[in-house]
Design a protein around this motif. Structure first.
Motif, short mmCIF file in Angstrom:
data_model
loop_
_atom_site.label_atom_id
_atom_site.label_comp_id
_atom_site.label_asym_id
_atom_site.label_seq_id
_atom_site.Cartn_x
_atom_site.Cartn_y
_atom_site.Cartn_z
N ASP A 175 -10.47 23.06 6.86
CA ASP A 175 -10.02 22.76 5.50
C ASP A 175 -10.33 21.32 5.13
N SER A 176 -10.02 20.99 3.87
CA SER A 176 -10.26 19.64 3.34
C SER A 176 -8.99 19.08 2.73
N LEU A 177 -8.91 17.77 2.69
CA LEU A 177 -7.84 17.03 2.00
C LEU A 177 -8.45 15.78 1.41
N LYS A 178 -7.80 15.26 0.37
CA LYS A 178 -8.21 13.96 -0.17
C LYS A 178 -7.00 13.05 -0.17
N LEU A 179 -7.09 11.97 0.56
CA LEU A 179 -6.03 10.98 0.64
C LEU A 179 -6.25 9.90 -0.41
N THR A 180 -5.15 9.38 -0.93
CA THR A 180 -5.19 8.32 -1.93
C THR A 180 -4.30 7.17 -1.49
N LEU A 217 -11.40 14.08 3.36
CA LEU A 217 -11.44 14.62 4.72
C LEU A 217 -11.95 16.05 4.65
N ASN A 218 -13.12 16.28 5.20
CA ASN A 218 -13.71 17.63 5.24
C ASN A 218 -13.83 18.11 6.68
N SER A 219 -13.99 19.41 6.81
CA SER A 219 -14.17 20.02 8.14
C SER A 219 -13.13 19.52 9.13
N MET A 235 0.86 -1.18 0.00
CA MET A 235 0.00 0.00 0.00
C MET A 235 0.89 1.23 0.00
N VAL A 236 0.52 2.23 -0.77
CA VAL A 236 1.23 3.50 -0.77
C VAL A 236 0.21 4.62 -0.64
N GLU A 237 0.29 5.32 0.48
CA GLU A 237 -0.64 6.40 0.76
C GLU A 237 -0.03 7.75 0.39
N SER A 238 -0.89 8.68 -0.02
CA SER A 238 -0.43 10.04 -0.35
C SER A 238 -1.58 11.02 -0.17
N GLY A 239 -1.25 12.31 -0.25
CA GLY A 239 -2.28 13.33 -0.20
C GLY A 239 -2.34 14.11 1.09
N GLY A 240 -1.53 13.74 2.06
CA GLY A 240 -1.54 14.47 3.32
C GLY A 240 -0.91 15.84 3.17
N GLY A 241 -0.97 16.61 4.26
CA GLY A 241 -0.38 17.94 4.23
C GLY A 241 -0.68 18.70 5.49
N ARG A 278 -17.98 13.72 8.32
CA ARG A 278 -16.93 14.62 7.83
C ARG A 278 -16.04 13.94 6.79
N PHE A 279 -15.82 12.66 6.93
CA PHE A 279 -14.95 11.91 6.02
C PHE A 279 -15.80 11.04 5.10
N THR A 280 -15.30 10.84 3.87
CA THR A 280 -15.98 9.98 2.91
C THR A 280 -14.98 9.05 2.26
N ILE A 281 -15.26 7.76 2.34
CA ILE A 281 -14.40 6.76 1.73
C ILE A 281 -14.96 6.35 0.37
#
Length: 114
Positions: free
Chosen positions: A15-20, A82-84, A3-9, A66-69
């Motif tokens: 704010d919002s982010l989308k992790l992959t 990841l929202n709110s 598994m390789v995760e990305s998208g953090g910050g 707040r989160f949606t998978i």
């Protein structure tokens, strides 16, 4: 299994982010998938899960609403929107194909700070 995760910050509260997560080495389209997170000094927390068809999501109470998978089986990718975001969401986020997170990747860091 990999598994390789990305998208953090680094983001601010609200704010919002989308992790992959890019998965390989197993039949992704047949696998239930999970997102975990680990905050400093805390245990690994299972925050979300999704069945192979992508139709039945699970969320922990701490992220529900707040989160949606979601997932793309053709591309073997798992997502977490990841929202709110709150400061307490600060953690390293991982994806895995097992219930306890043993197959998780190196993770992606999410830092929520004013």
């Amino acid at each position: 299994v990999q598994m390789v995760e990305s998208g953090g910050g680094l983001v601010e509260p609200g704010d919002s982010l989308k992790l992959t997560c890019v998965a390989s080495g197993f039949d992704f389209s047949l696998s239930y998938m999970y997102w975990f997170r680990e905050a400093p000094g805390k245990d690994l927390e299972r925050v979300s899960g999704l069945n192979a068809e992508g139709t039945i999501p699970y969320y922990s109470n701490s992220v529900k609403g707040r989160f949606t998978i979601s997932r793309n089986n053709a591309q073997k990718m798992l997502y977490l929107q990841l929202n709110s975001l709150k400061t307490e969401d600060t953690a390293t986020y991982y994806c895995a194909k097992d219930y306890v997170g043993a197959t998780r990747g190196p993770g992606t860091q999410v830092t929520v700070s004013p």
